[in-house]
Motif scaffolding. Structure first.
Motif, PDB file in Angstrom:
ATOM      1  N   THR A   1      10.496  -5.635   0.296  1.00 15.38           N
ATOM      2  CA  THR A   1      10.271  -5.273   1.678  1.00 15.38           C
ATOM      3  C   THR A   1      11.589  -4.998   2.346  1.00 15.38           C
ATOM      4  N   THR A   2      11.498  -4.415   3.533  1.00 12.27           N
ATOM      5  CA  THR A   2      12.712  -4.040   4.222  1.00 12.27           C
ATOM      6  C   THR A   2      13.595  -5.248   4.453  1.00 12.27           C
TER       7      THR A   2
ATOM      8  N   PRO B   1       7.878   0.221  -3.147  1.00 15.52           N
ATOM      9  CA  PRO B   1       7.606  -0.499  -1.885  1.00 15.52           C
ATOM     10  C   PRO B   1       8.263   0.134  -0.673  1.00 15.52           C
ATOM     11  N   ILE B   2       9.255   0.960  -0.856  1.00  7.28           N
ATOM     12  CA  ILE B   2       9.871   1.620   0.295  1.00  7.28           C
ATOM     13  C   ILE B   2       8.853   2.471   1.034  1.00  7.28           C
TER      14      ILE B   2
ATOM     15  N   SER C   1       7.669   0.860   4.048  1.00  4.43           N
ATOM     16  CA  SER C   1       8.670   0.367   4.995  1.00  4.43           C
ATOM     17  C   SER C   1       8.581   1.113   6.317  1.00  4.43           C
ATOM     18  N   ARG C   2       8.977   0.387   7.367  1.00  4.33           N
ATOM     19  CA  ARG C   2       8.951   0.982   8.710  1.00  4.33           C
ATOM     20  C   ARG C   2       9.971   2.097   8.809  1.00  4.33           C
ATOM     21  N   GLN C   3       9.584   3.180   9.497  1.00  5.36           N
ATOM     22  CA  GLN C   3      10.482   4.317   9.720  1.00  5.36           C
ATOM     23  C   GLN C   3      11.112   4.222  11.109  1.00  5.36           C
TER      24      GLN C   3
ATOM     25  N   TRP D   1      14.124   4.254   8.173  1.00  3.24           N
ATOM     26  CA  TRP D   1      14.564   3.229   7.240  1.00  3.24           C
ATOM     27  C   TRP D   1      15.773   2.476   7.774  1.00  3.24           C
TER      28      TRP D   1
ATOM     29  N   TRP E   1      19.239  -1.173   4.235  1.00  2.42           N
ATOM     30  CA  TRP E   1      18.892  -1.649   2.895  1.00  2.42           C
ATOM     31  C   TRP E   1      17.959  -0.681   2.184  1.00  2.42           C
ATOM     32  N   ASP E   2      16.960  -0.163   2.921  1.00  3.57           N
ATOM     33  CA  ASP E   2      16.030   0.786   2.297  1.00  3.57           C
ATOM     34  C   ASP E   2      16.723   2.110   1.995  1.00  3.57           C
TER      35      ASP E   2
END
Length: 592
Positions: A36-37, A559-560, A563-565, A567, A570-571
Motif C-alpha cells: 500500500t501507499t 497494488p499500485i 493507490s490514491r492519485q 501517487w 513511494w509509489d
C-alpha cells in the motif's frame, strides 16, 4: 644452442622479465511489490508476481510480430552444446565435422521514432563494439563520428579510462608475476582466479576502452583456458589473460598464437607440457588445428600426429620439482631431451626440425599456420559471427580474410574493415546478447559509477545460473556465440529478476538508486511520463504508445493500481523500478 633448462614466460609486475638463458617477455598488465501507499516493498511472492506480470506484459505488448514468431522457436532452456573434453591420455578419434556457423502529461506517444541514418549507424556500432551504449557513450561516439571512434578504440592506451584505472588499482595482485601472485594470495590460486573473474566483470561494465574489453573476451574464448584446478594453468591464468590475450587481441594473430602456445597455462590445460618424443600427446595439437587455426575439415589425423611430434619439448615446472632451479614453479621451459628431432610434414609442408632445441622451428611453424588462408577464414568467421551475425555472409568473411592475410594477420585491420563494411550496417538487430552481455549492459545503464569501496562479489555468483561467468567455460572451444544456445524465456525472466535486484538497491556496492533519482528528478509523477523518462534512458529514445500500454498493463496488476492519485513518492519510486525492469526485457535491450 639449446641448454637443458631454458625457462620462459612467468610474467612480472612491471614491464619485462628475462630469466636464465632464454629471452622472455612478460608485458605489463592491462595497458590490461506491491504494497500500500507508503509501505515498504514486499519481498518474496509479491515481487515474483510483479516479475511474472512484467513477463506477461512483455509478451503481450512489447514483442513485435517478428520477434514473437522467433520466440516460438526458442528453446525453453539453454541447450549446452556437446562438451569438448580435455584429453589427458592417448590420441582421440577424429571428431565429426561440425556444421558451418552457420505520460498523460507527456506528449502523446506514437510509433517508434526512426533516428537519422548516421545516428542509427553509431548506435548499432556501439551495440556491437561495446557492452552496451549509454547516453554518455552514445553522445561521445556521435561527437567523434563512427570511424574516428573505432580508430580511438583500436588504440586503447590512448583512451582515458579513470574508472578502469580505479578497478585495476583495486586488484593489485592480478598484475604481479606468478611467484609474486602466489605470495600476494598466500598460494590460494582460486581466490586469485575469482578476483580475475570479478575484474573482468567490472572492466566490462565501466571501462571506457570497451572494444578492447569485448575483443579480449572474444579472443580469450578463441584460445580458451578457463579458471580451473590447481596447477600451472590455475596459478598463471592472470598472466595468460594479460600477456597473451589482452596484449595481442588488437594486434597480430600470429603473435597471439605463438604467445599462447608457449604459455604455461595453455601448455598445462591442453597437456602439451606432458607430450614427449616417445609419447606424444595429441590434445593441444588437435585443438591448435581444429579450434585455433585452420578449422574442422581442413586436415587429417596424420597432420595432428605430425604437429604433436613437432611441438614436443615444452614443459612446466611443478613446485615439488627441484630442477631446473632457475625456473620458477608453474613457469614453462623447453627440454631438448623431450623434443622429437626429424622432418615432419603438416598440411603438405615439410619442416626439417633438425635441432634438439625445436623452439625456433615451432615458432616458424606457428607463424606459417597463422598465415594460412584457412586460418584467415576460420578466425575471421569467428569475429564476424560475434560482431555481425550468427551466420555471417560468406562474402563478408572472404573480404575480411583477405584483409587478415594482406595485413600480416592484424586483427585491428580486420575490425576496421568489418565495421566499415555494408554487411555490418545491414546486420542491425540480428544478434542477441548473451547472459553476461545483458548483465553488463544493464549495469552500464543503471549504475553510471560503481562503488569500489566494497566490491560486488556476489554478482559473479548470480551469473552462475545463466552459465556465463567470465573465463569459466571449461571446454577448449570457448562460450557459444549464437542465439540458439542462449535465447529463452527463462533467460529473459532471470534477467528481469536480476535487474529488479539492482533497481531495489539492497546491495550497497552496486545500486540503481541514482537511476531512480534521475527519473524522479524530472518531475515525472504519472505512469505515462515515468514510462517515457525510463524509455529515454534504457532505449535511448521516447516511449511508443504500445510501450506505454504495456507499462499500464504491468502496473494494473500490482497494488499500485489501487493507490490514491496522485501517487506519493513511494509509489512513484516503485513505478520506476517496475517499468525499468519491464524495459530491460525489451527486445531492443535483449538484442545486441
Amino acid at each position: 644452442m639449446a641448454t637443458d633448462s631454458q625457462p620462459v614466460t612467468t610474467g612480472t609486475t612491471g614491464t619485462t622479465s628475462t630469466t636464465s638463458t632464454t629471452s622472455t617477455t612478460s608485458t605489463t598488465g592491462p595497458t590490461g511489490a506491491p504494497g500500500t501507499t507508503g509501505a515498504p516493498a514486499a519481498p518474496g511472492a509479491a515481487r515474483r508476481a510483479v516479475v511474472v506480470g512484467a513477463g506477461a506484459a512483455l509478451v503481450a505488448g512489447l514483442l513485435s510480430p517478428a520477434s514473437a514468431a522467433t520466440a516460438g522457436t526458442r528453446r525453453a532452456v539453454r541447450t549446452v552444446p556437446a562438451p569438448r573434453r580435455r584429453v589427458t591420455g592417448a590420441a582421440r578419434t577424429v571428431r565429426p565435422t561440425a556444421p558451418a556457423p552457420t505520460s498523460p502529461t507527456s506528449p502523446a506517444p506514437g510509433p517508434a521514432p526512426s533516428p537519422a541514418p548516421a545516428a542509427r549507424d553509431v548506435e548499432h556500432l556501439l551495440r556491437r563494439a561495446t557492452y552496451g551504449p549509454t547516453p554518455t557513450s552514445l553522445a561521445e561516439a556521435r561527437r567523434l563520428g563512427a570511424a574516428a571512434w573505432v580508430e580511438a578504440q583500436l588504440r586503447p592506451a590512448g583512451v582515458a579510462d579513470p574508472v578502469g584505472d580505479r578497478i585495476d588499482a583495486a586488484h593489485p595482485g592480478l598484475f604481479l608475476s606468478v611467484p609474486e601472485t602466489r605470495t600476494f594470495y598466500d598460494d590460494e590460486f582460486w581466490t586469485m582466479n575469482q578476483h580475475l573473474q570479478r575484474w573482468r566483470l567490472l572492466r566490462g561494465a565501466w571501462s571506457t576502452r570497451q572494444l578492447h574489453e569485448v575483443m579480449s573476451d572474444l579472443m580469450h574464448n578463441h584460445v580458451n583456458v578457463p579458471v580451473g584446478p590447481d596447477g600451472p594453468a590455475g596459478h598463471s591464468l592472470h598472466r595468460y589473460h594479460h600477456d597473451v590475450v589482452r596484449a595481442h587481441c588488437l594486434g597480430s594473430f600470429a603473435d597471439l598464437l605463438v604467445a599462447s602456445a608457449e604459455h604455461p597455462a595453455m601448455l598445462h590445460y591442453l597437456n602439451a607440457s606432458t607430450s614427449t618424443r616417445k609419447s606424444p600427446n595429441e590434445n593441444y595439437a588437435r585443438e591448435l588445428l581444429e579450434l585455433h587455426t585452420v578449422g574442422v575439415g581442413t586436415h587429417t589425423e596424420a597432420d595432428v600426429k605430425a604437429v604433436a611430434l613437432l611441438l614436443t619439448g615444452w614443459r612446466t615446472r611443478w613446485p615439488w620439482e627441484s630442477s631446473p632451479a632457475e625456473v620458477a614453479p608453474y613457469a614453462a621451459w623447453f627440454d631438448p631431451n623431450r623434443h622429437h628431432v626429424g622432418a615432419v610434414t603438416v598440411l603438405g609442408r615439410t619442416f626439417a626440425n633438425a635441432s634438439a632445441d625445436g623452439r625456433a622451428e615451432i615458432r616458424t611453424f606457428l607463424r606459417w599456420l597463422a598465415g594460412l588462408p584457412a586460418t584467415a577464414t576460420h578466425v575471421c568467421r569467428r569475429i564476424a559471427t560475434h560482431f555481425v551475425a550468427d551466420t555471417p555472409p560468406e562474402d563478408l568473411v572472404a573480404r575480411l580474410a583477405q584483409v587478415y592475410s594482406t595485413s600480416g594477420t592484424r586483427l585491428d585491420a580486420v575490425l576496421r574493415a568489418m565495421f566499415a563494411d555494408p554487411a555490418f550496417e545491414a546486420a542491425t538487430g540480428t544478434k542477441v546478447r548473451r547472459p553476461l552481455e545483458r548483465h553488463l549492459a544493464t549495469l552500464r545503464l543503471l549504475v553510471p559509477q560503481p562503488n569500489l569501496d566494497r566490491l560486488a562479489y556476489d554478482y559473479l555468483l548470480w551469473q552462475s545460473p545463466a552459465g556465463h561467468r567470465p573465463l569459466a567455460w571449461s571446454p577448449p572451444d570457448g562460450y557459444p556465440d549464437t542465439a540458439a544456445e542462449w535465447r529463452s524465456a527463462g533467460q529473459a525472466l532471470a534477467h528481469v529478476t536480476s535487474a529488479l535486484q539492482v533497481m531495489r538497491g539492497w546491495m550497497d556496492e552496486l545500486t540503481g538508486q541514482p537511476f531512480v533519482e534521475a527519473v524522479l528528478a524530472t518531475g515525472a509523477a504519472d505512469l505515462p511520463r515515468i514510462t517515457d523518462e525510463v524509455a529515454r534512458r534504457i532505449l535511448l529514445r521516447p516511449a511508443t504508445a504500445a510501450e506505454v500500454e504495456s507499462a499500464r498493463l504491468l502496473i494494473a496488476g500490482s497494488p499500485i493500481a489501487g493507490s490514491r492519485q496522485p501517487w506519493g513518492e513511494w509509489d512513484r519510486r516503485r513505478a520506476v523500478w517496475w517499468v525499468t525492469a519491464l524495459f530491460l526485457a525489451h527486445p531492443r535491450v535483449i538484442e545486441r
